[in-house]
Design a protein around this motif. Sequence first.
Motif, PDB file in Angstrom:
ATOM      1  N   PHE A 112       0.823  -1.206   0.000  1.00 20.58           N
ATOM      2  CA  PHE A 112       0.000   0.000   0.000  1.00 20.58           C
ATOM      3  C   PHE A 112       0.861   1.262   0.000  1.00 20.58           C
ATOM      4  O   PHE A 112       0.529   2.245  -0.665  1.00 20.58           O
ATOM      5  N   ARG A 113       1.971   1.236   0.738  1.00 24.04           N
ATOM      6  CA  ARG A 113       2.857   2.401   0.751  1.00 24.04           C
ATOM      7  C   ARG A 113       3.414   2.667  -0.641  1.00 24.04           C
ATOM      8  O   ARG A 113       3.577   3.828  -1.041  1.00 24.04           O
ATOM      9  N   ALA A 114       3.698   1.615  -1.375  1.00 21.15           N
ATOM     10  CA  ALA A 114       4.246   1.783  -2.725  1.00 21.15           C
ATOM     11  C   ALA A 114       3.167   2.203  -3.726  1.00 21.15           C
ATOM     12  O   ALA A 114       3.402   3.074  -4.569  1.00 21.15           O
ATOM     13  N   TRP A 115       2.010   1.600  -3.631  1.00 17.66           N
ATOM     14  CA  TRP A 115       0.965   1.842  -4.633  1.00 17.66           C
ATOM     15  C   TRP A 115       0.267   3.183  -4.467  1.00 17.66           C
ATOM     16  O   TRP A 115      -0.161   3.784  -5.440  1.00 17.66           O
ATOM     17  N   TYR A 116       0.159   3.662  -3.226  1.00 18.78           N
ATOM     18  CA  TYR A 116      -0.482   4.960  -2.999  1.00 18.78           C
ATOM     19  C   TYR A 116       0.564   6.062  -3.136  1.00 18.78           C
ATOM     20  O   TYR A 116       0.985   6.678  -2.165  1.00 18.78           O
ATOM     21  N   ALA A 117       0.990   6.294  -4.362  1.00 15.48           N
ATOM     22  CA  ALA A 117       1.987   7.318  -4.658  1.00 15.48           C
ATOM     23  C   ALA A 117       1.295   8.560  -5.220  1.00 15.48           C
ATOM     24  O   ALA A 117       0.267   8.466  -5.905  1.00 15.48           O
ATOM     25  N   ASP A 118       1.874   9.718  -4.929  1.00 21.92           N
ATOM     26  CA  ASP A 118       1.254  10.974  -5.347  1.00 21.92           C
ATOM     27  C   ASP A 118       1.284  11.176  -6.851  1.00 21.92           C
ATOM     28  O   ASP A 118       0.404  11.839  -7.408  1.00 21.92           O
ATOM     29  N   ASN A 119       2.290  10.624  -7.509  1.00 23.18           N
ATOM     30  CA  ASN A 119       2.386  10.788  -8.954  1.00 23.18           C
ATOM     31  C   ASN A 119       3.152   9.612  -9.543  1.00 23.18           C
ATOM     32  O   ASN A 119       3.688   8.771  -8.812  1.00 23.18           O
ATOM     33  N   ASP A 120       3.209   9.565 -10.871  1.00 17.14           N
ATOM     34  CA  ASP A 120       3.841   8.440 -11.558  1.00 17.14           C
ATOM     35  C   ASP A 120       5.330   8.331 -11.238  1.00 17.14           C
ATOM     36  O   ASP A 120       5.872   7.223 -11.146  1.00 17.14           O
ATOM     37  N   GLN A 121       5.979   9.465 -11.090  1.00 14.86           N
ATOM     38  CA  GLN A 121       7.411   9.447 -10.791  1.00 14.86           C
ATOM     39  C   GLN A 121       7.675   8.789  -9.445  1.00 14.86           C
ATOM     40  O   GLN A 121       8.568   7.939  -9.310  1.00 14.86           O
ATOM     41  N   PHE A 122       6.900   9.165  -8.442  1.00 14.18           N
ATOM     42  CA  PHE A 122       7.057   8.558  -7.117  1.00 14.18           C
ATOM     43  C   PHE A 122       6.696   7.076  -7.154  1.00 14.18           C
ATOM     44  O   PHE A 122       7.337   6.257  -6.497  1.00 14.18           O
ATOM     45  N   TYR A 123       5.664   6.746  -7.941  1.00 12.33           N
ATOM     46  CA  TYR A 123       5.251   5.344  -8.048  1.00 12.33           C
ATOM     47  C   TYR A 123       6.377   4.492  -8.621  1.00 12.33           C
ATOM     48  O   TYR A 123       6.705   3.426  -8.078  1.00 12.33           O
ATOM     49  N   GLU A 124       6.977   4.952  -9.705  1.00 16.71           N
ATOM     50  CA  GLU A 124       8.059   4.186 -10.324  1.00 16.71           C
ATOM     51  C   GLU A 124       9.237   4.034  -9.367  1.00 16.71           C
ATOM     52  O   GLU A 124       9.858   2.967  -9.300  1.00 16.71           O
ATOM     53  N   ALA A 125       9.534   5.088  -8.620  1.00 17.90           N
ATOM     54  CA  ALA A 125      10.623   5.003  -7.635  1.00 17.90           C
ATOM     55  C   ALA A 125      10.270   4.013  -6.524  1.00 17.90           C
ATOM     56  O   ALA A 125      11.134   3.251  -6.059  1.00 17.90           O
ATOM     57  N   ASN A 126       9.007   4.006  -6.115  1.00 20.85           N
ATOM     58  CA  ASN A 126       8.559   3.065  -5.085  1.00 20.85           C
ATOM     59  C   ASN A 126       8.695   1.624  -5.552  1.00 20.85           C
ATOM     60  O   ASN A 126       9.108   0.748  -4.786  1.00 20.85           O
ATOM     61  N   ILE A 127       8.326   1.370  -6.801  1.00 27.53           N
ATOM     62  CA  ILE A 127       8.336   0.003  -7.326  1.00 27.53           C
ATOM     63  C   ILE A 127       9.768  -0.521  -7.433  1.00 27.53           C
ATOM     64  O   ILE A 127      10.023  -1.710  -7.190  1.00 27.53           O
ATOM     65  N   ILE A 128      10.702   0.362  -7.785  1.00 30.53           N
ATOM     66  CA  ILE A 128      12.103  -0.042  -7.873  1.00 30.53           C
ATOM     67  C   ILE A 128      12.586  -0.593  -6.532  1.00 30.53           C
ATOM     68  O   ILE A 128      13.361  -1.553  -6.468  1.00 30.53           O
ATOM     69  N   LYS A 129      12.101  -0.004  -5.440  1.00 30.32           N
ATOM     70  CA  LYS A 129      12.465  -0.469  -4.104  1.00 30.32           C
ATOM     71  C   LYS A 129      11.619  -1.662  -3.662  1.00 30.32           C
ATOM     72  O   LYS A 129      12.097  -2.533  -2.933  1.00 30.32           O
ATOM     73  N   LEU A 130      10.357  -1.684  -4.094  1.00 27.75           N
ATOM     74  CA  LEU A 130       9.430  -2.710  -3.628  1.00 27.75           C
ATOM     75  C   LEU A 130       9.797  -4.098  -4.130  1.00 27.75           C
ATOM     76  O   LEU A 130       9.749  -5.073  -3.362  1.00 27.75           O
ATOM     77  N   VAL A 131      10.155  -4.215  -5.389  1.00 28.12           N
ATOM     78  CA  VAL A 131      10.366  -5.540  -5.991  1.00 28.12           C
ATOM     79  C   VAL A 131      11.472  -6.326  -5.288  1.00 28.12           C
ATOM     80  O   VAL A 131      11.255  -7.482  -4.888  1.00 28.12           O
ATOM     81  N   PRO A 132      12.677  -5.769  -5.092  1.00 27.71           N
ATOM     82  CA  PRO A 132      13.701  -6.555  -4.372  1.00 27.71           C
ATOM     83  C   PRO A 132      13.315  -6.851  -2.926  1.00 27.71           C
ATOM     84  O   PRO A 132      13.701  -7.896  -2.383  1.00 27.71           O
ATOM     85  N   TYR A 133      12.569  -5.944  -2.315  1.00 25.40           N
ATOM     86  CA  TYR A 133      12.083  -6.197  -0.951  1.00 25.40           C
ATOM     87  C   TYR A 133      11.175  -7.426  -0.939  1.00 25.40           C
ATOM     88  O   TYR A 133      11.312  -8.312  -0.083  1.00 25.40           O
ATOM     89  N   LEU A 134      10.251  -7.501  -1.895  1.00 18.32           N
ATOM     90  CA  LEU A 134       9.331  -8.639  -1.955  1.00 18.32           C
ATOM     91  C   LEU A 134      10.065  -9.929  -2.289  1.00 18.32           C
ATOM     92  O   LEU A 134       9.732 -10.995  -1.760  1.00 18.32           O
ATOM     93  N   GLU A 135      11.052  -9.851  -3.153  1.00 22.72           N
ATOM     94  CA  GLU A 135      11.838 -11.047  -3.477  1.00 22.72           C
ATOM     95  C   GLU A 135      12.477 -11.617  -2.217  1.00 22.72           C
ATOM     96  O   GLU A 135      12.487 -12.842  -2.011  1.00 22.72           O
ATOM     97  N   GLN A 136      13.006 -10.744  -1.392  1.00 25.25           N
ATOM     98  CA  GLN A 136      13.620 -11.191  -0.135  1.00 25.25           C
ATOM     99  C   GLN A 136      12.570 -11.773   0.807  1.00 25.25           C
ATOM    100  O   GLN A 136      12.793 -12.818   1.432  1.00 25.25           O
TER     101      GLN A 136
END
Length: 222
Positions: A112-136
């Motif tokens: 939810f922290r990643a998906w509820y982003a204020d704009n597309d730029q923040f969303y893309e930055a969130n996803i870059i961090k989210l994916v390796p976190y989820l893999e772990q």
Amino acid sequence: MAPILGYWNLRALVEPIVLTLKQAKQPYEYKTYKLGGAPDYDKSEWLKEKENLGLEYPNLPYYIDGDLKITQTLAILRYLGRKHDLGPKGEEETIRSDLIEQGVMEMLLSLFRAWYADNDQFYEANIIKLVPYLEQKFEHTSKVLGSNQFLLGDRVTYNDFLLYSTLDYIRLFKCSLLDPHQGLKDYLDRIEALPEIEPYFKDENFKRFPITGSMAKFGSGN
């Protein structure tokens, strides 16, 4: 009179509670509140009732069963687990259950922290961090589950529905994350095949989306 479960008209935090109630064969009334679309994201349906339900911490989801009134997702799940024998037994299981619960909830809230982003730029930055976190976290969760049928062994508990919902949201977001983890895929299938759960997912009214509100960059189904 059946208990009342209240939440927005989306899955998010309420789905583990719904699945726990289904597993417990507990009849309930499901009261949904409309969350409006952009630009206002109208919450007036909930706000009109929020302070008038007698809730100590007014919030969604809530669970009202006569004089009993509970808010907060984990508090509701723990109560249902105790009431319907869907929680841990004994100190050792309780410690393990608490650990798993917090680990899974951390993973769920990270979405939810990643998906509820204020704009597309923040969303893309969130996803870059989210994916390796989820893999772990998937590596950790696979080890926690091990060869067990469910998180605490061969008996399903409310934490299984918390984990199921989290994994389901993730596979809808990026299904390839589950590819290295056949055990987790099999686990999802096992939950969906439970006799009390299977009809819920096969019901024509069941929908995978929306997971999130329309202000989220993923999960609203828009």
